[in-house]
Motif scaffolding. Structure first.
Motif, PDB file in Angstrom:
ATOM      1  N   GLU A 291      24.299 -13.327   9.447  1.00 18.81           N
ATOM      2  CA  GLU A 291      25.751 -13.695   9.131  1.00 18.81           C
ATOM      3  C   GLU A 291      25.823 -14.137   7.709  1.00 18.81           C
ATOM      4  O   GLU A 291      26.453 -14.307   6.792  1.00 18.81           O
ATOM      5  CB  GLU A 291      26.462 -14.701   9.962  1.00 18.81           C
ATOM      6  N   LEU A 292      25.033 -15.106   7.389  1.00 20.46           N
ATOM      7  CA  LEU A 292      24.033 -16.594   6.399  1.00 20.46           C
ATOM      8  C   LEU A 292      24.438 -15.295   4.618  1.00 20.46           C
ATOM      9  O   LEU A 292      24.472 -15.821   4.742  1.00 20.46           O
ATOM     10  CB  LEU A 292      23.293 -17.276   6.534  1.00 20.46           C
ATOM     11  N   ILE A 293      24.058 -13.924   5.470  1.00 25.73           N
ATOM     12  CA  ILE A 293      23.035 -13.557   4.288  1.00 25.73           C
ATOM     13  C   ILE A 293      24.215 -12.767   4.014  1.00 25.73           C
ATOM     14  O   ILE A 293      24.710 -12.411   2.687  1.00 25.73           O
ATOM     15  CB  ILE A 293      22.349 -12.350   4.997  1.00 25.73           C
ATOM     16  N   ILE A 294      25.900 -11.903   4.701  1.00 26.67           N
ATOM     17  CA  ILE A 294      26.306 -11.699   4.556  1.00 26.67           C
ATOM     18  C   ILE A 294      27.936 -12.618   3.575  1.00 26.67           C
ATOM     19  O   ILE A 294      28.528 -12.274   2.421  1.00 26.67           O
ATOM     20  CB  ILE A 294      27.482 -10.588   5.804  1.00 26.67           C
TER      21      ILE A 294
ATOM     22  N   LYS B  30       0.975  -1.017  -0.073  1.00 23.98           N
ATOM     23  CA  LYS B  30      -0.039  -0.195  -0.199  1.00 23.98           C
ATOM     24  C   LYS B  30       0.826   1.443   0.306  1.00 23.98           C
ATOM     25  O   LYS B  30       0.463   2.552  -0.471  1.00 23.98           O
ATOM     26  CB  LYS B  30      -0.712  -0.304   1.213  1.00 23.98           C
ATOM     27  N   ASN B  31       1.759   1.134   0.564  1.00 22.43           N
ATOM     28  CA  ASN B  31       2.558   2.148   0.986  1.00 22.43           C
ATOM     29  C   ASN B  31       3.932   2.925   0.035  1.00 22.43           C
ATOM     30  O   ASN B  31       4.997   3.662   0.437  1.00 22.43           O
ATOM     31  CB  ASN B  31       2.906   2.695   1.911  1.00 22.43           C
ATOM     32  N   ARG B  32       4.669   1.613  -0.283  1.00 21.17           N
ATOM     33  CA  ARG B  32       6.182   1.614  -1.076  1.00 21.17           C
ATOM     34  C   ARG B  32       5.595   1.226  -2.256  1.00 21.17           C
ATOM     35  O   ARG B  32       6.560   0.101  -2.732  1.00 21.17           O
ATOM     36  CB  ARG B  32       7.100   0.284  -0.150  1.00 21.17           C
ATOM     37  N   GLU B  33       4.270   1.774  -3.131  1.00 19.83           N
ATOM     38  CA  GLU B  33       4.515   0.590  -4.498  1.00 19.83           C
ATOM     39  C   GLU B  33       4.936   0.909  -5.580  1.00 19.83           C
ATOM     40  O   GLU B  33       5.039   0.222  -6.792  1.00 19.83           O
ATOM     41  CB  GLU B  33       2.852   1.700  -4.859  1.00 19.83           C
ATOM     42  N   LYS B  34       6.127   2.342  -5.406  1.00 16.64           N
ATOM     43  CA  LYS B  34       6.705   1.563  -6.677  1.00 16.64           C
ATOM     44  C   LYS B  34       8.290   0.912  -6.668  1.00 16.64           C
ATOM     45  O   LYS B  34       9.675   0.853  -7.326  1.00 16.64           O
ATOM     46  CB  LYS B  34       8.119   3.337  -6.759  1.00 16.64           C
ATOM     47  N   ASP B  35       8.583   0.364  -4.701  1.00 18.37           N
ATOM     48  CA  ASP B  35       9.749  -0.534  -4.360  1.00 18.37           C
ATOM     49  C   ASP B  35       9.213  -1.938  -5.084  1.00 18.37           C
ATOM     50  O   ASP B  35       7.871  -2.426  -5.765  1.00 18.37           O
ATOM     51  CB  ASP B  35       9.467  -0.299  -3.517  1.00 18.37           C
ATOM     52  N   LYS B  36      10.230  -2.534  -5.318  1.00 21.07           N
ATOM     53  CA  LYS B  36       9.686  -4.565  -5.369  1.00 21.07           C
ATOM     54  C   LYS B  36       9.678  -5.085  -3.818  1.00 21.07           C
ATOM     55  O   LYS B  36      10.379  -4.802  -3.238  1.00 21.07           O
ATOM     56  CB  LYS B  36      10.711  -5.461  -6.580  1.00 21.07           C
ATOM     57  N   ASN B  37       8.565  -5.262  -3.975  1.00 15.80           N
ATOM     58  CA  ASN B  37       8.190  -6.315  -2.122  1.00 15.80           C
ATOM     59  C   ASN B  37       7.502  -7.068  -2.356  1.00 15.80           C
ATOM     60  O   ASN B  37       7.290  -7.864  -3.075  1.00 15.80           O
ATOM     61  CB  ASN B  37       6.484  -4.983  -2.200  1.00 15.80           C
ATOM     62  N   LEU B  38       8.835  -8.004  -1.891  1.00 15.99           N
ATOM     63  CA  LEU B  38       8.730  -9.098  -1.727  1.00 15.99           C
ATOM     64  C   LEU B  38       7.920 -10.228   0.206  1.00 15.99           C
ATOM     65  O   LEU B  38       8.934  -9.465   0.043  1.00 15.99           O
ATOM     66  CB  LEU B  38      10.254  -9.778  -2.247  1.00 15.99           C
ATOM     67  N   ASN B  39       6.942 -10.545  -0.810  1.00 11.65           N
ATOM     68  CA  ASN B  39       7.154 -11.023   0.711  1.00 11.65           C
ATOM     69  C   ASN B  39       7.476 -12.690   0.706  1.00 11.65           C
ATOM     70  O   ASN B  39       6.353 -14.309   0.986  1.00 11.65           O
ATOM     71  CB  ASN B  39       5.929 -11.756   0.498  1.00 11.65           C
ATOM     72  N   ILE B  40       8.429 -13.148   1.268  1.00 13.66           N
ATOM     73  CA  ILE B  40       9.769 -14.325   1.130  1.00 13.66           C
ATOM     74  C   ILE B  40      10.647 -13.849   2.558  1.00 13.66           C
ATOM     75  O   ILE B  40      11.287 -12.845   2.688  1.00 13.66           O
ATOM     76  CB  ILE B  40      10.621 -14.257   0.122  1.00 13.66           C
ATOM     77  N   GLY B  41      11.924 -15.039   2.705  1.00 13.33           N
ATOM     78  CA  GLY B  41      12.494 -14.721   3.511  1.00 13.33           C
ATOM     79  C   GLY B  41      13.979 -14.778   2.823  1.00 13.33           C
ATOM     80  O   GLY B  41      14.111 -14.819   1.284  1.00 13.33           O
ATOM     81  N   ILE B  42      14.989 -14.539   3.281  1.00 12.88           N
ATOM     82  CA  ILE B  42      16.472 -15.134   2.867  1.00 12.88           C
ATOM     83  C   ILE B  42      16.966 -15.957   3.084  1.00 12.88           C
ATOM     84  O   ILE B  42      17.495 -15.753   4.543  1.00 12.88           O
ATOM     85  CB  ILE B  42      16.806 -13.104   2.594  1.00 12.88           C
ATOM     86  N   SER B  43      16.926 -17.216   2.496  1.00 12.66           N
ATOM     87  CA  SER B  43      18.188 -17.728   3.032  1.00 12.66           C
ATOM     88  C   SER B  43      19.400 -18.018   2.182  1.00 12.66           C
ATOM     89  O   SER B  43      19.604 -17.979   1.268  1.00 12.66           O
ATOM     90  CB  SER B  43      17.906 -19.272   3.790  1.00 12.66           C
ATOM     91  N   ASP B  44      20.205 -19.818   2.122  1.00 14.47           N
ATOM     92  CA  ASP B  44      21.628 -20.433   1.666  1.00 14.47           C
ATOM     93  C   ASP B  44      20.811 -20.798   0.495  1.00 14.47           C
ATOM     94  O   ASP B  44      21.804 -21.100  -0.540  1.00 14.47           O
ATOM     95  CB  ASP B  44      22.604 -21.191   2.209  1.00 14.47           C
ATOM     96  N   SER B  45      19.034 -21.144   0.228  1.00  8.10           N
ATOM     97  CA  SER B  45      18.936 -22.269  -1.174  1.00  8.10           C
ATOM     98  C   SER B  45      17.265 -21.778  -1.059  1.00  8.10           C
ATOM     99  O   SER B  45      16.505 -20.894  -0.235  1.00  8.10           O
ATOM    100  CB  SER B  45      19.378 -23.571  -0.553  1.00  8.10           C
ATOM    101  N   GLU B  46      16.657 -21.992  -2.292  1.00  3.20           N
ATOM    102  CA  GLU B  46      15.222 -22.192  -2.667  1.00  3.20           C
ATOM    103  C   GLU B  46      14.651 -23.333  -1.563  1.00  3.20           C
ATOM    104  O   GLU B  46      14.640 -23.792  -1.460  1.00  3.20           O
ATOM    105  CB  GLU B  46      14.570 -22.003  -3.571  1.00  3.20           C
ATOM    106  N   ASP B  47      13.467 -22.605  -0.138  1.00  4.65           N
ATOM    107  CA  ASP B  47      13.347 -23.567   0.467  1.00  4.65           C
ATOM    108  C   ASP B  47      11.836 -22.680   0.835  1.00  4.65           C
ATOM    109  O   ASP B  47      11.351 -21.936   0.632  1.00  4.65           O
ATOM    110  CB  ASP B  47      14.528 -23.815   1.231  1.00  4.65           C
TER     111      ASP B  47
END
Length: 237
Positions: free
Chosen positions: A173-176, A89-106
């Motif tokens: 640390e996983l992200i970095i 609703k509030n950041r329409e110009k951004d790419k908004n992703l309802n996910i998490g970050i990990s070391d693989s797709e899961d």
């Protein structure tokens, strides 16, 4: 007497106008966005691109809202489906992703904490939070996760955004470690580097700080909660 009051009123109004003229808006927890803006201003980068991992809210304690307001666009990653709705609703110009970050797709367990700023994919962190006063695990959701590089390839044309903000509660640390610091990296990193504590006994993550410094960055500023790093080769000219 009325003339005196009028004169005083005019003086106060003039001072108030000066305050408005020189005031600075910050959305971050401890003014981190103003520090980051100062860095980019000095590097002559007016509208830095960004990726915000663990974005939480479009404006409240956001490290990227100021840049969005000033015309920048980027990627917001928020795994909590309820919190995510506000980004649509509030950041329409951004790419908004309802996910998490990990070391693989899961699909992983996502621990929803009674204080939503502490939501985490780390079971260990979630258990530690319950040891603090008045904190509970409210729910455990199954949430899709993807790698940071996959997200950048798909939503940033393979180019790492200039500003990386990370508040990932236990997987920082996983992200970095997933970043290719030789070929594709941010200029500025703002990342939480202290363990959570309601009693002020949080411990700085020295290993995380050293990891980033050893990857070609200098520690530019520290607000106790968050550390701000800038790429040495960009800053030292």
């Amino acid at each position: 007497m009325n003339k005196v009051f009028k004169k005083i009123k005019n003086i106060l109004l003039a001072k108030s106008a000066d305050c408005v003229k020189f005031q600075k808006t910050s959305y971050s927890q401890c003014g981190e966005d103003l520090i980051v803006k100062f860095i980019f201003d000095n590097l002559n980068i007016k509208n830095p691109s960004y990726i915000d991992i663990g974005a939480h809210h479009p404006y409240y304690i956001s490290n990227t809202a100021l840049f969005y307001q000033n015309g920048s666009v980027g990627i917001n990653i928020e795994p909590d489906p309820i919190l995510f709705e506000a980004f649509e609703k509030n950041r329409e110009k951004d790419k908004n992703l309802n996910i998490g970050i990990s070391d693989s797709e899961d699909v992983l367990d996502f621990y929803v904490i009674s204080s939503p700023t502490l939501n985490t994919f780390s079971k260990e962190e979630a258990i530690n939070y319950e040891k603090e006063d008045n904190l509970k695990i409210k729910d455990i959701k199954k949430i899709k996760v993807n790698t940071l590089q996959n997200v950048i390839n798909e939503f940033a044309n393979g180019v790492f955004p200039q500003f990386l903000s990370v508040d990932a509660e236990g997987i920082d640390e996983l992200i970095i470690k997933s970043i290719d610091f030789e070929n594709n990296f941010p200029i500025v990193i703002c990342i939480e580097t202290i363990s959570f504590s309601t009693t002020g006994n949080g411990v700085k993550n020295i290993n995380l700080i050293k990891l980033i410094e050893d990857s070609g960055y200098m520690l530019y500023a520290d607000t106790h909660i968050n550390s701000i790093f800038v790429r040495k080769n960009n800053w030292i000219r």
